[in-house]
Scaffold this motif. Sequence first.
Motif, PDB file in Angstrom:
ATOM      1  N   ILE A   1       0.863  -1.192   0.000  1.00 37.59           N
ATOM      2  CA  ILE A   1       0.000   0.000   0.000  1.00 37.59           C
ATOM      3  C   ILE A   1       0.897   1.238   0.000  1.00 37.59           C
ATOM      4  CG2 ILE A   1      -1.797   1.304   1.191  1.00 37.59           C
ATOM      5  CD1 ILE A   1      -2.773  -1.247   2.463  1.00 37.59           C
ATOM      6  N   GLU A   2       1.927   1.215   0.859  1.00 39.75           N
ATOM      7  CA  GLU A   2       2.860   2.357   0.882  1.00 39.75           C
ATOM      8  C   GLU A   2       3.560   2.488  -0.469  1.00 39.75           C
ATOM      9  OE1 GLU A   2       5.280   1.785   4.538  1.00 39.75           O
ATOM     10  OE2 GLU A   2       3.463   0.736   5.127  1.00 39.75           O
ATOM     11  N   ASP A   3       3.963   1.361  -1.042  1.00 42.52           N
ATOM     12  CA  ASP A   3       4.633   1.412  -2.361  1.00 42.52           C
ATOM     13  C   ASP A   3       3.740   2.078  -3.403  1.00 42.52           C
ATOM     14  OD1 ASP A   3       6.680   0.046  -1.216  1.00 42.52           O
ATOM     15  OD2 ASP A   3       6.187  -1.901  -2.113  1.00 42.52           O
ATOM     16  N   HIS A   4       2.457   1.798  -3.329  1.00 43.00           N
ATOM     17  CA  HIS A   4       1.541   2.359  -4.329  1.00 43.00           C
ATOM     18  C   HIS A   4       1.575   3.888  -4.313  1.00 43.00           C
ATOM     19  CE1 HIS A   4      -1.851   2.592  -7.062  1.00 43.00           C
ATOM     20  NE2 HIS A   4      -2.382   3.498  -6.257  1.00 43.00           N
ATOM     21  N   PHE A   5       1.767   4.470  -3.117  1.00 37.54           N
ATOM     22  CA  PHE A   5       1.753   5.937  -3.024  1.00 37.54           C
ATOM     23  C   PHE A   5       3.168   6.528  -3.042  1.00 37.54           C
ATOM     24  CE2 PHE A   5      -2.365   4.617  -1.384  1.00 37.54           C
ATOM     25  CZ  PHE A   5      -3.183   5.421  -2.152  1.00 37.54           C
ATOM     26  N   ASP A   6       4.142   5.705  -3.335  1.00 37.75           N
ATOM     27  CA  ASP A   6       5.538   6.158  -3.423  1.00 37.75           C
ATOM     28  C   ASP A   6       5.881   6.405  -4.898  1.00 37.75           C
ATOM     29  OD1 ASP A   6       8.099   6.721  -2.741  1.00 37.75           O
ATOM     30  OD2 ASP A   6       8.599   4.721  -1.990  1.00 37.75           O
ATOM     31  N   THR A   7       7.031   7.034  -5.164  1.00 37.80           N
ATOM     32  CA  THR A   7       7.452   7.167  -6.571  1.00 37.80           C
ATOM     33  C   THR A   7       8.017   5.823  -7.037  1.00 37.80           C
ATOM     34  OG1 THR A   7       9.462   8.093  -5.665  1.00 37.80           O
ATOM     35  CG2 THR A   7       8.028   9.629  -6.785  1.00 37.80           C
ATOM     36  N   SER A   8       7.864   5.571  -8.323  1.00 31.91           N
ATOM     37  CA  SER A   8       8.402   4.338  -8.884  1.00 31.91           C
ATOM     38  C   SER A   8       9.283   4.728 -10.070  1.00 31.91           C
ATOM     39  CB  SER A   8       7.241   3.441  -9.316  1.00 31.91           C
ATOM     40  OG  SER A   8       7.743   2.397 -10.084  1.00 31.91           O
ATOM     41  N   THR A   9      10.573   4.937  -9.781  1.00 31.03           N
ATOM     42  CA  THR A   9      11.486   5.462 -10.796  1.00 31.03           C
ATOM     43  C   THR A   9      11.546   4.551 -12.028  1.00 31.03           C
ATOM     44  OG1 THR A   9      12.741   6.162  -8.893  1.00 31.03           O
ATOM     45  CG2 THR A   9      13.776   6.516 -11.014  1.00 31.03           C
ATOM     46  N   GLU A  10      11.630   3.246 -11.786  1.00 30.54           N
ATOM     47  CA  GLU A  10      11.728   2.309 -12.924  1.00 30.54           C
ATOM     48  C   GLU A  10      10.519   2.413 -13.850  1.00 30.54           C
ATOM     49  OE1 GLU A  10      12.242  -1.922 -12.164  1.00 30.54           O
ATOM     50  OE2 GLU A  10      13.924  -1.344 -10.877  1.00 30.54           O
ATOM     51  N   LEU A  11       9.343   2.378 -13.233  1.00 28.21           N
ATOM     52  CA  LEU A  11       8.114   2.456 -14.029  1.00 28.21           C
ATOM     53  C   LEU A  11       8.042   3.793 -14.762  1.00 28.21           C
ATOM     54  CD1 LEU A  11       5.269   1.381 -14.808  1.00 28.21           C
ATOM     55  CD2 LEU A  11       4.409   2.367 -12.685  1.00 28.21           C
ATOM     56  N   GLU A  12       8.411   4.873 -14.080  1.00 30.61           N
ATOM     57  CA  GLU A  12       8.351   6.196 -14.709  1.00 30.61           C
ATOM     58  C   GLU A  12       9.317   6.278 -15.888  1.00 30.61           C
ATOM     59  OE1 GLU A  12       8.558   9.417 -11.849  1.00 30.61           O
ATOM     60  OE2 GLU A  12       7.028   8.459 -10.602  1.00 30.61           O
ATOM     61  N   ASN A  13      10.529   5.748 -15.716  1.00 33.25           N
ATOM     62  CA  ASN A  13      11.493   5.752 -16.824  1.00 33.25           C
ATOM     63  C   ASN A  13      10.973   4.954 -18.008  1.00 33.25           C
ATOM     64  OD1 ASN A  13      13.298   7.358 -15.543  1.00 33.25           O
ATOM     65  ND2 ASN A  13      14.562   5.671 -14.761  1.00 33.25           N
ATOM     66  N   HIS A  14      10.369   3.824 -17.702  1.00 35.85           N
ATOM     67  CA  HIS A  14       9.814   2.970 -18.760  1.00 35.85           C
ATOM     68  C   HIS A  14       8.722   3.720 -19.550  1.00 35.85           C
ATOM     69  CE1 HIS A  14       8.161  -0.609 -20.697  1.00 35.85           C
ATOM     70  NE2 HIS A  14       6.966  -0.211 -20.269  1.00 35.85           N
TER      71      HIS A  14
ATOM     72  N   ARG B   1       8.299   6.917 -19.783  1.00 38.56           N
ATOM     73  CA  ARG B   1       8.924   8.032 -20.503  1.00 38.56           C
ATOM     74  C   ARG B   1       9.508   7.534 -21.825  1.00 38.56           C
ATOM     75  NH1 ARG B   1      11.618   9.748 -15.970  1.00 38.56           N
ATOM     76  NH2 ARG B   1       9.930  10.924 -15.012  1.00 38.56           N
ATOM     77  N   LYS B   2      10.216   6.410 -21.741  1.00 43.10           N
ATOM     78  CA  LYS B   2      10.868   5.837 -22.920  1.00 43.10           C
ATOM     79  C   LYS B   2       9.831   5.455 -23.974  1.00 43.10           C
ATOM     80  CE  LYS B   2      14.059   2.268 -22.670  1.00 43.10           C
ATOM     81  NZ  LYS B   2      14.739   1.528 -21.608  1.00 43.10           N
ATOM     82  N   LYS B   3       8.700   4.959 -23.499  1.00 52.11           N
ATOM     83  CA  LYS B   3       7.632   4.520 -24.417  1.00 52.11           C
ATOM     84  C   LYS B   3       6.744   5.679 -24.853  1.00 52.11           C
ATOM     85  CE  LYS B   3       8.416   0.084 -24.397  1.00 52.11           C
ATOM     86  NZ  LYS B   3       8.883  -0.576 -25.593  1.00 52.11           N
ATOM     87  N   LYS B   4       7.086   6.879 -24.392  1.00 53.95           N
ATOM     88  CA  LYS B   4       6.319   8.099 -24.704  1.00 53.95           C
ATOM     89  C   LYS B   4       4.861   7.996 -24.245  1.00 53.95           C
ATOM     90  CE  LYS B   4       9.274   9.936 -28.307  1.00 53.95           C
ATOM     91  NZ  LYS B   4      10.370   9.869 -27.372  1.00 53.95           N
ATOM     92  N   ARG B   5       4.632   7.325 -23.115  1.00 55.32           N
ATOM     93  CA  ARG B   5       3.268   7.246 -22.574  1.00 55.32           C
ATOM     94  C   ARG B   5       3.096   8.333 -21.508  1.00 55.32           C
ATOM     95  NH1 ARG B   5      -0.185   3.114 -23.645  1.00 55.32           N
ATOM     96  NH2 ARG B   5      -1.587   4.737 -22.864  1.00 55.32           N
ATOM     97  N   GLU B   6       3.103   9.596 -21.993  1.00 51.61           N
ATOM     98  CA  GLU B   6       2.989  10.735 -21.061  1.00 51.61           C
ATOM     99  C   GLU B   6       1.675  10.678 -20.277  1.00 51.61           C
ATOM    100  OE1 GLU B   6       5.575  12.570 -20.714  1.00 51.61           O
ATOM    101  OE2 GLU B   6       6.644  11.788 -22.463  1.00 51.61           O
ATOM    102  N   ASP B   7       0.619  10.146 -20.924  1.00 53.11           N
ATOM    103  CA  ASP B   7      -0.685  10.066 -20.257  1.00 53.11           C
ATOM    104  C   ASP B   7      -0.599   9.204 -18.992  1.00 53.11           C
ATOM    105  OD1 ASP B   7      -0.087   7.930 -21.960  1.00 53.11           O
ATOM    106  OD2 ASP B   7      -2.195   7.438 -22.342  1.00 53.11           O
ATOM    107  N   LEU B   8       0.017   8.026 -19.147  1.00 45.62           N
ATOM    108  CA  LEU B   8       0.134   7.128 -17.988  1.00 45.62           C
ATOM    109  C   LEU B   8       1.147   7.660 -16.974  1.00 45.62           C
ATOM    110  CD1 LEU B   8       0.037   3.601 -19.694  1.00 45.62           C
ATOM    111  CD2 LEU B   8      -1.784   4.771 -18.481  1.00 45.62           C
ATOM    112  N   LEU B   9       2.202   8.294 -17.485  1.00 42.23           N
ATOM    113  CA  LEU B   9       3.224   8.861 -16.606  1.00 42.23           C
ATOM    114  C   LEU B   9       2.587   9.874 -15.663  1.00 42.23           C
ATOM    115  CD1 LEU B   9       6.270   9.015 -16.000  1.00 42.23           C
ATOM    116  CD2 LEU B   9       6.427  10.870 -17.648  1.00 42.23           C
TER     117      LEU B   9
END
Length: 289
Positions: A63-76, A78-86
């Motif tokens: 639950i805490e992880d869900h409300f934390d930043t997720s650098t790996e997911l965000e980088n992924h 960004r790379k895929k140009k999914r600004e909407d999901l980012l």
Amino acid sequence: MKVKKAVIPAAGFGTRFLPATKVVPKELLPIVDKPTIQYIMEEVASAGIEEVILITGREKGSIEDHFDTSTELENHLRKKKREDLLKIVQEISGMVTLVSVRQKEPLGLGHAILCARKIVGKDPFAVLLGDDLIDAKIPCIGQMMEVYQNMEGALLAIQKVPRQETHLYGIIKGKKVMDRVYSVEEMVEKPEKGKAPSNLAIIGRYILPPRIFDILERVKPDKRGEIQLTDGLRALNREVPIYGYEFIGDRYDAGDKLGYLQANLSFGLKHPEIGSKLKKYLMTLFPYP
Ligand code: G1P
């Protein structure tokens, strides 16, 4: 006095949803595409509350992880140009400041709230129960904060429920003092069938004064060994006024299988991506008028 902190108890085992909740906390089960607890967090944030104290138990770290930043997911993304999901993912971690406290033993709702004592401090605070999802134009806790501005004591969200369901709730007996506001005279936690003093049920939103902590420390456990918040409220009512507020909005019991499915359908029908397709599908299930 302004309410700045909210307590969200999330330490239960979620037994009503086993086996789904064997590994996944029930607070993370989704309504369409969002975990139930995120709806609660959004309610808190949009009411202007700045800090949330999450009461967790074992196996609840995700639950805490869900409300934390997720650098790996965000980088992924960004790379895929999914600004909407980012954007969606980043908004979650920026929503509120989250502090979590472990409830070391499952001793009931009153005990869970007591675990937040040190972090809450000396001001009135909000409590939101994750099982109660409230779909409202003005967030339920925001409506309550507005009403609470002109009062002292405690304020509970209430709603009329069918008589045959009163045994599932804390039930109040009260006198109407204003539009939607009742002065609470009596409270019973889950009264036996036929013994409820009214059909006004307490729903999982509260604004409480810090005095409740001293009282909860002295509340005796009930037959099941749990310290009930309602018992604490009854003692508090001898010292300060308690009011019930009939909120405006649709409430779903996401802690119950049927309520959970109803919430999914209702939020699904409003969802921009799938709403109209879901409606068409539902019509095929009931083709005859
Ligand atoms: C809790 C409270 C009860 C309240 C209910 C609302 O019960 O103890 O007073 O009516 O939440 O959802 P629970 O459903 O957690 O057993």
